[in-house]
Design a protein around this motif. Sequence first.
Motif, PDB file in Angstrom:
ATOM      1  N   ARG A  58       0.836  -1.210   0.000  1.00 41.37           N
ATOM      2  CA  ARG A  58       0.000   0.000   0.000  1.00 41.37           C
ATOM      3  C   ARG A  58       0.868   1.257   0.000  1.00 41.37           C
ATOM      4  O   ARG A  58       0.568   2.214  -0.709  1.00 41.37           O
ATOM      5  CB  ARG A  58      -0.928  -0.017   1.224  1.00 41.37           C
ATOM      6  N   GLU A  61       2.063   1.923  -3.453  1.00 42.63           N
ATOM      7  CA  GLU A  61       1.008   2.497  -4.293  1.00 42.63           C
ATOM      8  C   GLU A  61       0.833   3.983  -4.011  1.00 42.63           C
ATOM      9  O   GLU A  61       0.719   4.795  -4.932  1.00 42.63           O
ATOM     10  CB  GLU A  61      -0.313   1.768  -4.054  1.00 42.63           C
ATOM     11  N   GLN A  95       1.537   7.268  -6.505  1.00 43.36           N
ATOM     12  CA  GLN A  95       0.537   8.296  -6.794  1.00 43.36           C
ATOM     13  C   GLN A  95       1.077   9.689  -6.466  1.00 43.36           C
ATOM     14  O   GLN A  95       0.907  10.632  -7.245  1.00 43.36           O
ATOM     15  CB  GLN A  95      -0.738   8.043  -5.988  1.00 43.36           C
TER      16      GLN A  95
END
Length: 68
Positions: free
Chosen positions: A52, A55, A59
């Motif tokens: 996570r 990710e 971003q």
Amino acid sequence: MEPSLEELQDSIEQLTAYRERLEGDVKAMGQKLRMPQKKIQAAVDDHAELQRLGEILEQLTQQRDAMT
């Protein structure tokens, strides 16, 4: 409200440092348990929080790059 470039960079740096600490902790625990290196790496690769964080960092990096 959009974050500033400085805020994005600061967040990226803090999350990167946290991810590195967490990955180090997972590896250290595997070594304490005398796990084979392949199993330690598999534990790192499969770690949900590390995934996570990767990710989120991707971003934030894309958002930062779009601003520059």
